[in-house]
Design an enzyme around this catalytic site. Structure first.
Site, PDB file in Angstrom:
ATOM      1  N   SER A 116      70.846  26.606  65.299  1.00 31.64           N
ATOM      2  CA  SER A 116      71.908  26.975  64.359  1.00 31.64           C
ATOM      3  C   SER A 116      71.628  28.334  63.730  1.00 31.64           C
ATOM      4  O   SER A 116      70.477  28.752  63.589  1.00 31.64           O
ATOM      5  CB  SER A 116      72.034  25.929  63.257  1.00 31.64           C
ATOM      6  OG  SER A 116      72.186  24.648  63.799  1.00 31.64           O
TER       7      SER A 116
HETATM    8  N1  SAH Z   1      70.062  22.300  63.762  1.00 34.19           N
HETATM    9  C1  SAH Z   1      69.628  22.418  65.137  1.00 34.19           C
HETATM   10  C2  SAH Z   1      70.835  22.582  66.027  1.00 34.19           C
HETATM   11  C3  SAH Z   1      70.954  21.565  66.974  1.00 34.19           C
HETATM   12  S1  SAH Z   1      72.272  21.769  68.142  1.00 34.19           S
HETATM   13  C4  SAH Z   1      68.755  23.654  65.287  1.00 34.19           C
HETATM   14  O1  SAH Z   1      68.751  24.459  64.371  1.00 34.19           O
HETATM   15  O2  SAH Z   1      68.128  23.803  66.324  1.00 34.19           O
HETATM   16  C5  SAH Z   1      72.846  20.124  68.151  1.00 34.19           C
HETATM   17  C6  SAH Z   1      71.925  19.131  68.772  1.00 34.19           C
HETATM   18  O3  SAH Z   1      72.537  17.856  68.646  1.00 34.19           O
HETATM   19  C7  SAH Z   1      71.671  19.335  70.246  1.00 34.19           C
HETATM   20  O4  SAH Z   1      70.301  19.422  70.478  1.00 34.19           O
HETATM   21  C8  SAH Z   1      72.266  18.090  70.903  1.00 34.19           C
HETATM   22  O5  SAH Z   1      71.529  17.656  72.026  1.00 34.19           O
HETATM   23  C9  SAH Z   1      72.196  17.096  69.777  1.00 34.19           C
HETATM   24  N2  SAH Z   1      73.143  15.974  69.844  1.00 34.19           N
HETATM   25  C10 SAH Z   1      74.423  15.986  70.306  1.00 34.19           C
HETATM   26  N3  SAH Z   1      74.959  14.774  70.171  1.00 34.19           N
HETATM   27  C11 SAH Z   1      74.013  13.978  69.606  1.00 34.19           C
HETATM   28  C12 SAH Z   1      73.986  12.608  69.214  1.00 34.19           C
HETATM   29  N4  SAH Z   1      75.019  11.786  69.367  1.00 34.19           N
HETATM   30  N5  SAH Z   1      72.839  12.129  68.681  1.00 34.19           N
HETATM   31  C13 SAH Z   1      71.749  12.929  68.511  1.00 34.19           C
HETATM   32  N6  SAH Z   1      71.743  14.230  68.854  1.00 34.19           N
HETATM   33  C14 SAH Z   1      72.858  14.749  69.397  1.00 34.19           C
END
Ligand code: SAH
Length: 203
Positions: A57
């Protein structure tokens, strides 16, 4: 220093003022959470690819979500979507006891290596569908969702402490809003729309 400039010019300048959040953002080495080839861009105010069509993010959004969730020391926090593990690290820097859920095992593996490299204190993690929350560890003082839901998963509101806060992006691929559910004196949560955002979808 790049990190100091990131905090001043892109986070503080855009209205995040909680000194504890700003300190946590100064403290966590974001470059250890992006792929080595992208390290030169680690302190730019932008999301960056981390593989598997996912992104780390944007720093401003990590700071904003942390501020909205009002993370105090020792608070029990659930994070949905570990991704790079960067937001997780910021939450631990705020003194939270963090539970984090990720659907993609490869990303969780990479996040664990980054936590270790960055000296992040132990966090509870597991591979699983974040929409179901983590019932055994509930209730949570705060829940942060790092991917956009088409609607708020009911389990997350159920697992929120009456005094807790849920921060969640809601919408489709084109239009999303960041919502925060805040406690009210009569024991329910009130929804407030914070701003337009753009997250990868919650699966
Ligand atoms: N805040 C994180 C951003 C993550 S991007 C950072 O700064 O790195 C969003 C993440 O959510 C991805 O890794 C994706 O695989 C995960 N994701 C998507 N759907 C999900 C779900 N139902 N349960 C858990 N994780 C999920």
């Amino acid at each position: 220093m790049q990190r100091e400039r990131m905090v001043r010019d892109t986070i503080q300048a855009r209205g995040v003022h909680d000194p504890r959040v700003l300190q946590a953002m100064r403290q966590v080495p974001r470059h250890l959470f992006v792929p080595p080839a992208l390290r030169a861009s680690a302190y730019d105010d932008t999301p960056l690819p981390i593989g598997h069509e996912q992104t780390i993010s944007q720093p401003y959004i990590v700071a904003l979500m942390s501020e909205l969730a009002e993370i105090g020391h020792g608070r029990c926090v659930l994070e949905i979507g570990t991704g790079s593990g960067y937001q997780t690290a910021v939450l631990t820097a705020l003194g939270a006891e963090v539970y984090t859920l990720e659907t993609r095992p490869e990303l969780l593996e990479a996040a664990r290596r980054s936590w270790s490299d960055a000296g992040v204190p132990p966090v509870q993690f597991r591979v699983g569908d974040g929409r179901l929350g983590w019932p055994e560890a509930a209730p949570f003082d705060a829940i942060l969702v790092g991917a956009a839901a088409t609607s708020v998963p009911p389990a997350l509101l159920e697992q929120l402490h009456p005094d807790g806060r849920l921060v969640v992006p809601v919408g489709n691929d084109d239009v999303q809003e960041l919502w925060v559910f805040e406690p009210t004196p009569w024991g329910e949560h009130r929804r407030r729309t914070v701003c337009r955002v753009l997250f990868v979808p919650l699966m």
